[in-house]
Design a protein around this motif. Sequence first.
Motif, PDB file in Angstrom:
ATOM      1  N   VAL A   1      -6.275 -16.428  11.596  1.00  0.00           N
ATOM      2  CA  VAL A   1      -7.011 -15.805  12.697  1.00  0.00           C
ATOM      3  C   VAL A   1      -6.543 -14.366  12.842  1.00  0.00           C
ATOM      4  CG1 VAL A   1      -7.469 -15.835  15.181  1.00  0.00           C
ATOM      5  CG2 VAL A   1      -7.317 -17.997  13.905  1.00  0.00           C
TER       6      VAL A   1
ATOM      7  N   VAL B   1      -2.079 -22.531  12.397  1.00  0.00           N
ATOM      8  CA  VAL B   1      -2.714 -21.220  12.522  1.00  0.00           C
ATOM      9  C   VAL B   1      -1.741 -20.115  12.146  1.00  0.00           C
ATOM     10  CG1 VAL B   1      -3.864 -19.589  14.074  1.00  0.00           C
ATOM     11  CG2 VAL B   1      -4.250 -22.055  14.340  1.00  0.00           C
TER      12      VAL B   1
ATOM     13  N   ALA C   1       0.316 -19.630  17.300  1.00  0.00           N
ATOM     14  CA  ALA C   1       0.137 -19.000  15.992  1.00  0.00           C
ATOM     15  C   ALA C   1       1.479 -18.655  15.353  1.00  0.00           C
ATOM     16  CB  ALA C   1      -0.698 -17.731  16.122  1.00  0.00           C
TER      17      ALA C   1
ATOM     18  N   GLY D   1      -1.633 -16.122  12.399  1.00  0.00           N
ATOM     19  CA  GLY D   1      -2.348 -15.092  13.144  1.00  0.00           C
ATOM     20  C   GLY D   1      -1.784 -13.712  12.899  1.00  0.00           C
TER      21      GLY D   1
ATOM     22  N   GLY E   1      -9.195 -14.259  19.843  1.00  0.00           N
ATOM     23  CA  GLY E   1      -8.116 -14.727  18.978  1.00  0.00           C
ATOM     24  C   GLY E   1      -7.237 -15.763  19.654  1.00  0.00           C
TER      25      GLY E   1
ATOM     26  N   ALA F   1       0.593 -14.251  21.016  1.00  0.00           N
ATOM     27  CA  ALA F   1      -0.058 -15.099  20.013  1.00  0.00           C
ATOM     28  C   ALA F   1       0.827 -16.279  19.640  1.00  0.00           C
ATOM     29  CB  ALA F   1      -0.400 -14.271  18.777  1.00  0.00           C
TER      30      ALA F   1
ATOM     31  N   ALA G   1      -5.051 -12.113  16.698  1.00  0.00           N
ATOM     32  CA  ALA G   1      -4.767 -13.384  17.354  1.00  0.00           C
ATOM     33  C   ALA G   1      -4.359 -13.249  18.813  1.00  0.00           C
ATOM     34  CB  ALA G   1      -3.676 -14.139  16.588  1.00  0.00           C
TER      35      ALA G   1
ATOM     36  N   THR H   1      -7.202 -19.587  18.377  1.00  0.00           N
ATOM     37  CA  THR H   1      -5.931 -20.170  17.949  1.00  0.00           C
ATOM     38  C   THR H   1      -5.693 -21.509  18.636  1.00  0.00           C
ATOM     39  OG1 THR H   1      -4.909 -18.030  17.462  1.00  0.00           O
ATOM     40  CG2 THR H   1      -3.423 -19.846  18.000  1.00  0.00           C
TER      41      THR H   1
END
Length: 322
Positions: free
Chosen positions: A146, A168, A186, A170, A154, A181, A149, A158
């Motif tokens: 992603v 994930v 992430a 990111g 984002g 994030a 993120a 996520t």
Amino acid sequence: MRAVVVHEAGNPEVLAVAEHPDPVPAPGEALVRVAAAGVNYIDVAHCAGTIAVPGPFVPGVEGSGTLLTATVDLPAGARVAWAMPRGLHEGAGGYAEKVAVPVAGLVPVPDGITLDTAAAALMHGLTAHYLTHSVHAVRPGDTVLVHAAAGGLGLTLTQVARIRGARVIGTTSTSEKAAIAEKAGAEVVGYEDFAAEARRRTDGAGVAAVYDGVGAVTFDGGLAALRRRGTYVLLGTASGPVAHVDPARLLTGGSLMFTRPGIIDFIADREELLARANDVFGWLAEGLLDVHVGARLELDHAAEAHRALEERRTIGKTLLIP
């Protein structure tokens, strides 16, 4: 009423608050008092003229509020939210004190979810839903990448990918964004080496899907990060448009798939819209999905909100409050 009115496309300074006539609902529409309007990249594109909208118009494709006129299914005073209720080349009018919304695009907001949360969650929640359920049906054990993120989409994407059982990876551009994030689930990497990192973290296999709202500067790396038969999902072009996609690269990269989806085609049917929205609101109620509102600004600061989004300075969602 007060509204942000765009008379001619241009830079964010074209967003000016003025007295504007109350909207008159057409057949099949309802009048809503706006509680909050979400700020999205498509609003920036409308105002900049990248996606042409006949002027003058009031921008704002996402929001929440209370019904001023009853519908067949909902009484006056009902709490509702909406996201992309009109066509791609139409101003939806959310940057205002009141807005006329097609009834087919209205989603009831459940008790226990604030109107601010609904306005911040719906567009990105619906988008994350169709991206992970329909564009690439994320399965437990998938690893997906992603970009951006820590942005509004984002962060939501996520979390929804994680709900679906994915790992994930990111990308973010600052340490502050990285921390946010990571909190969403992430594994954060930098933009400069994300393709190599994605390969390294998947033992050389690559990721099942790349969700890319950045565009030009991340496109080549995104293709390189994909596993065999992986899916490249172009969500937006914050860094500039992707000029050319060579089908031969999709073949030599491992029979890759490339798509540029848009939310309108995944909520065109009201039953589908409500099913996706019910999932989003359910995740919020269960605490599986958290919405980060990075800024709440008055309508007079709409230009500031657009400028921050264009310059990728935002974290989470920005709301405009009439």
